[in-house]
Design a protein around this motif. Structure first.
Motif, PDB file in Angstrom:
ATOM      1  N   ASP A  42       0.822  -1.390  -0.083  1.00 22.47           N
ATOM      2  CA  ASP A  42       0.034  -0.057   0.010  1.00 22.47           C
ATOM      3  C   ASP A  42       0.906   1.237  -0.216  1.00 22.47           C
ATOM      4  O   ASP A  42       0.341   2.359  -0.503  1.00 22.47           O
ATOM      5  CB  ASP A  42      -0.814   0.004   1.163  1.00 22.47           C
ATOM      6  N   HIS A  46       0.148   4.987  -1.815  1.00 25.95           N
ATOM      7  CA  HIS A  46      -0.030   6.204  -1.107  1.00 25.95           C
ATOM      8  C   HIS A  46       1.197   7.212  -1.388  1.00 25.95           C
ATOM      9  O   HIS A  46       0.384   8.233  -1.659  1.00 25.95           O
ATOM     10  CB  HIS A  46       0.222   5.635   0.500  1.00 25.95           C
ATOM     11  N   VAL A  49      -0.662   8.782  -4.606  1.00 26.74           N
ATOM     12  CA  VAL A  49      -1.393   9.843  -4.393  1.00 26.74           C
ATOM     13  C   VAL A  49      -0.987  11.126  -3.936  1.00 26.74           C
ATOM     14  O   VAL A  49      -1.384  12.043  -4.151  1.00 26.74           O
ATOM     15  CB  VAL A  49      -2.705   9.066  -3.519  1.00 26.74           C
ATOM     16  N   ASP A  63     -12.165   7.957  -8.378  1.00 30.55           N
ATOM     17  CA  ASP A  63     -10.903   7.203  -8.670  1.00 30.55           C
ATOM     18  C   ASP A  63     -10.281   7.326 -10.021  1.00 30.55           C
ATOM     19  O   ASP A  63     -11.047   7.366 -11.048  1.00 30.55           O
ATOM     20  CB  ASP A  63     -11.528   5.817  -8.537  1.00 30.55           C
ATOM     21  N   TRP A  74     -14.528   8.768  -4.664  1.00 32.99           N
ATOM     22  CA  TRP A  74     -13.273   8.205  -3.764  1.00 32.99           C
ATOM     23  C   TRP A  74     -12.750   9.652  -3.148  1.00 32.99           C
ATOM     24  O   TRP A  74     -12.257  10.151  -4.090  1.00 32.99           O
ATOM     25  CB  TRP A  74     -12.381   7.141  -4.386  1.00 32.99           C
ATOM     26  N   SER A  76      -9.610  10.465  -0.257  1.00 39.31           N
ATOM     27  CA  SER A  76      -8.289   9.883   0.672  1.00 39.31           C
ATOM     28  C   SER A  76      -8.451  10.483   2.178  1.00 39.31           C
ATOM     29  O   SER A  76      -8.015  11.560   2.341  1.00 39.31           O
ATOM     30  CB  SER A  76      -7.100  10.182  -0.024  1.00 39.31           C
ATOM     31  N   THR A  77      -8.914   9.580   2.870  1.00 37.84           N
ATOM     32  CA  THR A  77      -8.831  10.036   4.248  1.00 37.84           C
ATOM     33  C   THR A  77      -7.309  10.233   4.774  1.00 37.84           C
ATOM     34  O   THR A  77      -7.422  10.488   6.088  1.00 37.84           O
ATOM     35  CB  THR A  77      -9.557   9.115   5.077  1.00 37.84           C
ATOM     36  N   SER A  78      -6.264   9.858   4.322  1.00 33.48           N
ATOM     37  CA  SER A  78      -4.886   9.795   4.852  1.00 33.48           C
ATOM     38  C   SER A  78      -4.244  10.822   3.841  1.00 33.48           C
ATOM     39  O   SER A  78      -2.940  10.582   3.549  1.00 33.48           O
ATOM     40  CB  SER A  78      -4.511   8.559   4.532  1.00 33.48           C
ATOM     41  N   TRP A  79      -4.827  11.838   3.249  1.00 32.19           N
ATOM     42  CA  TRP A  79      -3.910  12.579   2.300  1.00 32.19           C
ATOM     43  C   TRP A  79      -3.032  13.312   2.809  1.00 32.19           C
ATOM     44  O   TRP A  79      -1.653  13.486   2.119  1.00 32.19           O
ATOM     45  CB  TRP A  79      -5.187  13.590   1.821  1.00 32.19           C
ATOM     46  N   GLN A  82      -0.008  10.882   3.121  1.00 40.46           N
ATOM     47  CA  GLN A  82       0.501  10.536   1.708  1.00 40.46           C
ATOM     48  C   GLN A  82       1.218  11.661   1.220  1.00 40.46           C
ATOM     49  O   GLN A  82       2.055  11.145   0.375  1.00 40.46           O
ATOM     50  CB  GLN A  82      -0.833   9.983   0.714  1.00 40.46           C
ATOM     51  N   HIS A 187      -5.197  10.310   8.986  1.00 39.47           N
ATOM     52  CA  HIS A 187      -5.559   8.822   8.875  1.00 39.47           C
ATOM     53  C   HIS A 187      -6.939   8.557   9.464  1.00 39.47           C
ATOM     54  O   HIS A 187      -7.500   9.308  10.197  1.00 39.47           O
ATOM     55  CB  HIS A 187      -4.435   7.773   9.654  1.00 39.47           C
ATOM     56  N   ARG A 423      -7.174  -0.735  -1.453  1.00 39.86           N
ATOM     57  CA  ARG A 423      -8.308   0.159  -1.016  1.00 39.86           C
ATOM     58  C   ARG A 423      -9.521  -0.896  -1.075  1.00 39.86           C
ATOM     59  O   ARG A 423     -10.491  -0.384  -1.645  1.00 39.86           O
ATOM     60  CB  ARG A 423      -8.457   1.327  -2.092  1.00 39.86           C
TER      61      ARG A 423
END
Length: 494
Positions: A42, A46, A49, A63, A74, A76-79, A82, A187, A423
């Motif tokens: 992953d 990451h 992105v 996406d 879609w 990205s909750t971890s932008w 990333q 996150h 994902r």
């Protein structure tokens, strides 16, 4: 004079102990476990992105990486994580994510030890170091260069803050709310931080006098509402919640994704030892815990037993929950005298000592990093990067590739649209289970159906995948390439 010197030395120890243990954990992770941080596919997507965000100065809302879900909503909750990974990877290669992750783990250990002392355990250095290493060891299978590790120090700080407020029988300060906003951008695990507010609020209400309960409860409720609002302080706003909670809809897919599987005790692990030790200490010391605190320990234990991914929450939060009860029972707990902050305390300049020692520790850690980096070549896990197989696919100009789950990150890193990637919550339970049934030939018709339904012109499967062997015998398909990592099949008429 001697009394003031002793107090100043104690202050130094309280600050330097977490710093020294954090530095020790950093060097341990960086020098002995660094390659282990690069064993998750992953990380590849990451970074991709994060680089896309930096290049386009915007965040993804649909996406763009798969051909099976192309254009579907879609987020990205971890932008932020990333972006951080992309920033350090660009100039320093794989050393960048390794250093960043090691720093996050070390910071988590330092904050963990700080809260242990603050919450009443008053541990000596050896015991504090032992608990930090134990937490690190229990979490080891999930210590990877991924967004959840960058959020780990935030989780420990937030958990310690809530428990500290409960121990003081007061409400948390609103000054801590930006920490929740940071967590929500790093996150999706910030949902756990919100869930911790409830048990700690009940703990306070349970322990104070009846006339104080309503006022304290309302203050905790207001803080909880503030935390909820702070968790929406992301570029996605309230949609961050949708992305963070979508993982709960995976259902049966939890049983086939390694990090979401239940803990396995067929072989001894540090987590198993920690759990047994916790039970033994409970029987031996018999600490008195309030029902809300018991509920929280049981919740964290249940989470760790249910999903491997939650072991790190158990390892770092349960000791903090138990710090005060066990600290009160320990005869070796030190009783630190109040701060005699008179002019005479200047006889020992504690703040100068702390600053100098911190500078030395940071310098040693940085120098060790530079030396080790110059002599060690960081490489991503080879079984997750089927370079030769993908080269053949590109020569073949394959457009729609039915790929192994763990190869999705590598394909994205090479700008190749994927069938599936890490994902899982985005693809959904039905799609993931259909894919797993096809690859492991649980349902033979699933394989042929998916190949036809999605107009697949090539497959990229792991060398040990049953589907890779079955395709050798399915009419219309031929093996194009194989090595110890991957097997490639293409349609015969192409």
């Amino acid at each position: 004079m001697l009394k003031n010197i002793a107090i100043s030395l104690q202050r130094c120890a309280w600050v330097l102990t977490p710093l020294c243990i954090g530095a020790g954990i950093y060097l341990l992770v960086f020098c002995a476990y660094s390659d282990g941080l690069l064993e998750d596919p992953d990380l590849l997507w990451h970074i991709k992105v994060g680089q896309w965000i930096l290049d386009h100065h915007e965040l993804p809302y649909t996406d763009i990486y798969s051909f099976t879900r192309l254009g579907q909503p879609w987020i990205s909750t971890s932008w932020l994580s990333q972006v951080l990974f992309a920033l350090v990877h660009a100039p320093w290669g794989w050393a960048g994510p390794v250093v960043l992750t090691a720093v996050a783990i070390a910071l988590s250990a330092a904050i963990f030890v700080y809260w242990l002392n603050r919450l009443g355990a008053h541990l000596e250095v050896p015991r504090a170091a032992f608990l930090a290493v134990l937490a690190f060891g229990a979490s080891a299978p999930h210590l990877l260069a991924r967004p959840h590790m960058l959020a780990l120090p935030v989780m420990v700080a937030w958990g310690g803050m809530l428990i500290s407020a409960a121990d003081r029988k007061s409400s948390p300060s609103w000054l801590w709310l930006p920490l929740m906003a940071l967590w929500a951008n790093l996150h999706g695990g910030f949902v756990l931080g919100l869930a911790l507010i409830g048990p700690m609020a009940l703990e306070v209400v349970w322990s104070v006098e009846a006339k104080q309960r309503i006022g304290l409860f309302l203050r905790w409720v207001l803080f909880g509402i503030g935390a909820l609002v702070a968790s929406c302080a992301t570029p996605y706003g309230w949609r961050t919640w949708l992305g963070a909670t979508s993982i709960l809809n995976l259902g049966k897919a939890f049983t086939v994704i390694d990090e979401w599987k239940a803990s396995n005790f067929t072989s001894f692990s540090v987590f198993e030892g920690a759990l047994l030790g916790l039970i033994a200490m409970g029987f031996y010391l018999r600490p008195v815990l309030s029902p809300p605190r018991i509920l929280l320990v049981l919740l964290l234990t249940w989470m760790a037993l249910t999903h491997v991914r939650s072991v790190d929450s158990f390892a770092f939060l349960v000791p903090l929950v138990l710090a005060k009860p066990f600290g009160e029972l320990s005869r070796q707990a030190r009783q630190v005298e109040p701060d005699a902050a008179n002019g005479t305390s200047k006889a020992w300049p504690a703040h100068y000592v702390i600053a100098l020692a911190a500078l030395i520790i940071v310098t040693v850690a940085w120098t060790s990093t530079a030396i080790y980096t110059s002599h060690h070549r960081f490489t991503f896990a080879k079984d997750l990067v089927p370079i030769a197989a993908v080269d053949r696919l590109e020569q073949r100009k394959a457009q729609r590739i039915f790929n192994e789950y763990n190869f999705g990150g590598y394909l994205i890193s090479r700008n190749i649209p994927v069938f599936i990637d890490g994902r899982a919550e985005f693809y959904g339970e039905t799609f993931v289970m259909d894919f797993v049934d096809a690859v492991w030939i649980r349902k033979l018709d699933n394989l042929t159906r998916l190949l036809d339904e999605y107009q697949i012109d090539a497959t990229l499967l792991a060398a040990n995948a049953p589907a890779a062997q079955v395709l050798d015998h399915i009419k219309g398909w031929k093996r194009l390439y194989a090595d110890d990592i991957a097997v490639v099949h293409v349609r015969e008429n192409q």
